[in-house]
Design a protein around this motif. Structure first.
Motif, PDB file in Angstrom:
ATOM      1  N   PRO A   1     -21.547  37.759 -15.829  1.00 48.87           N
ATOM      2  CA  PRO A   1     -21.466  37.555 -14.371  1.00 48.87           C
ATOM      3  C   PRO A   1     -21.621  36.116 -13.918  1.00 48.87           C
ATOM      4  O   PRO A   1     -20.904  35.666 -13.029  1.00 48.87           O
ATOM      5  CB  PRO A   1     -22.606  38.434 -13.850  1.00 48.87           C
ATOM      6  N   GLY A   2     -22.566  35.362 -14.522  1.00 53.47           N
ATOM      7  CA  GLY A   2     -22.728  33.970 -14.113  1.00 53.47           C
ATOM      8  C   GLY A   2     -21.465  33.168 -14.314  1.00 53.47           C
ATOM      9  O   GLY A   2     -21.038  32.394 -13.448  1.00 53.47           O
ATOM     10  N   ARG A   3     -20.825  33.349 -15.460  1.00 57.13           N
ATOM     11  CA  ARG A   3     -19.593  32.616 -15.747  1.00 57.13           C
ATOM     12  C   ARG A   3     -18.437  33.143 -14.909  1.00 57.13           C
ATOM     13  O   ARG A   3     -17.524  32.385 -14.554  1.00 57.13           O
ATOM     14  CB  ARG A   3     -19.270  32.693 -17.233  1.00 57.13           C
ATOM     15  N   ALA A   4     -18.434  34.428 -14.588  1.00 58.62           N
ATOM     16  CA  ALA A   4     -17.375  34.973 -13.743  1.00 58.62           C
ATOM     17  C   ALA A   4     -17.418  34.330 -12.352  1.00 58.62           C
ATOM     18  O   ALA A   4     -16.392  33.938 -11.800  1.00 58.62           O
ATOM     19  CB  ALA A   4     -17.525  36.492 -13.633  1.00 58.62           C
ATOM     20  N   TRP A   5     -18.618  34.223 -11.799  1.00 57.48           N
ATOM     21  CA  TRP A   5     -18.753  33.564 -10.501  1.00 57.48           C
ATOM     22  C   TRP A   5     -18.395  32.083 -10.599  1.00 57.48           C
ATOM     23  O   TRP A   5     -17.763  31.520  -9.699  1.00 57.48           O
ATOM     24  CB  TRP A   5     -20.180  33.727  -9.974  1.00 57.48           C
ATOM     25  N   LEU A   6     -18.780  31.460 -11.677  1.00 62.13           N
ATOM     26  CA  LEU A   6     -18.466  30.041 -11.858  1.00 62.13           C
ATOM     27  C   LEU A   6     -16.960  29.820 -11.880  1.00 62.13           C
ATOM     28  O   LEU A   6     -16.452  28.865 -11.274  1.00 62.13           O
ATOM     29  CB  LEU A   6     -19.106  29.544 -13.162  1.00 62.13           C
ATOM     30  N   ALA A   7     -16.239  30.695 -12.566  1.00 65.28           N
ATOM     31  CA  ALA A   7     -14.777  30.579 -12.598  1.00 65.28           C
ATOM     32  C   ALA A   7     -14.191  30.720 -11.201  1.00 65.28           C
ATOM     33  O   ALA A   7     -13.270  29.981 -10.811  1.00 65.28           O
ATOM     34  CB  ALA A   7     -14.193  31.640 -13.532  1.00 65.28           C
ATOM     35  N   ARG A   8     -14.733  31.648 -10.412  1.00 64.68           N
ATOM     36  CA  ARG A   8     -14.214  31.828  -9.055  1.00 64.68           C
ATOM     37  C   ARG A   8     -14.509  30.615  -8.182  1.00 64.68           C
ATOM     38  O   ARG A   8     -13.691  30.215  -7.339  1.00 64.68           O
ATOM     39  CB  ARG A   8     -14.823  33.102  -8.444  1.00 64.68           C
ATOM     40  N   ILE A   9     -15.669  30.023  -8.381  1.00 67.24           N
ATOM     41  CA  ILE A   9     -16.008  28.810  -7.623  1.00 67.24           C
ATOM     42  C   ILE A   9     -15.043  27.683  -7.963  1.00 67.24           C
ATOM     43  O   ILE A   9     -14.538  26.970  -7.080  1.00 67.24           O
ATOM     44  CB  ILE A   9     -17.466  28.405  -7.912  1.00 67.24           C
TER      45      ILE A   9
END
Length: 221
Positions: free
Chosen positions: A190-198
């Motif tokens: 999840p942390g990396r998923a949000w980072l990709a979206r950012i």
């Protein structure tokens, strides 16, 4: 052989202490709780570390070295400076999601009393200088738009990385906000998923069109 065994014991104690510092913070952690987690007596722990301060120093040192190595590896990816920068942020997110030592290093850097000294917290100094270097390189190699605010980006990256660590301490907080991946398959942590979206949101605003199209917001790790 005896020295190697002592080093292994010391390393195991530092890792056990990191778990406790990560979970409870500096003030609530105690040598008794740490020794129980490590499965040794308090006397055996005190043989290697006389005080909680010494143990916290050792945890921060290991977190610094571990984080520094991960950042150096990601920064040497061979892509543009902007892609390497994105990869560095993903390396940090991966560390913070799966490594108690790194999380403890960040938490200790926030919570420990530094006697009023204005020195930079140790964990942040393991990666912030590299972020600044990559931003400056990106401004030179054309992967950033000339008008991109490098200083603001450095602050945004710092807030994003530390914010992900804070959010991940609340079980399910990040994953609950992510949509069902559907036929595309599972999302990264999840942390990396949000980072990709950012990064997907940022790239069109900070990079030229050709770099936006070729830069991977999800990282190349």
């Amino acid at each position: 052989m005896k020295q190697e065994r002592a080093e292994r014991t010391r390393h195991a104690l530092v890792c056990s202490a990191a778990e406790v510092f990560d979970r409870l913070g500096y003030e609530r952690a105690s040598l008794v709780r740490i020794s129980n987690t490590a499965g040794v007596t308090k006397g055996a722990l005190s043989f290697h570390f006389a005080t909680k301060e010494e143990l916290a120093d050792a945890v921060e040192d290991l977190a610094w070295r571990m984080t520094r190595q991960a950042v150096q590896d990601a920064a040497a990816g061979g892509g543009t400076a902007l892609q390497n920068l994105i990869d560095v942020t993903h390396a940090l997110a991966r560390l913070l999601s799966g490594n108690a030592v790194a999380r403890a290093g960040l938490r200790l850097s926030r919570e420990r009393d530094r006697d009023g000294q204005a020195e930079q917290p140790q964990w942040f100094s393991a990666w912030l200088p590299q972020v600044r270097v990559l931003l400056e390189e990106a401004a030179r190699d054309g992967s950033l738009l000339p008008e991109a605010d490098v200083q603001a980006l450095a602050v945004l990256i710092t807030c994003t990385v530390t914010g992900l660590e804070t959010a991940q301490r609340v079980p399910g907080h990040l994953s609950a906000a992510l949509p069902d991946p559907g036929p595309a398959g599972p999302l990264p942590a999840p942390g990396r998923a949000w980072l990709a979206r950012i990064w997907h949101l940022l790239l069109p605003r900070i990079a030229p069109d050709d770099h936006t199209a070729s830069t991977k917001a999800e990282g190349t790790l």
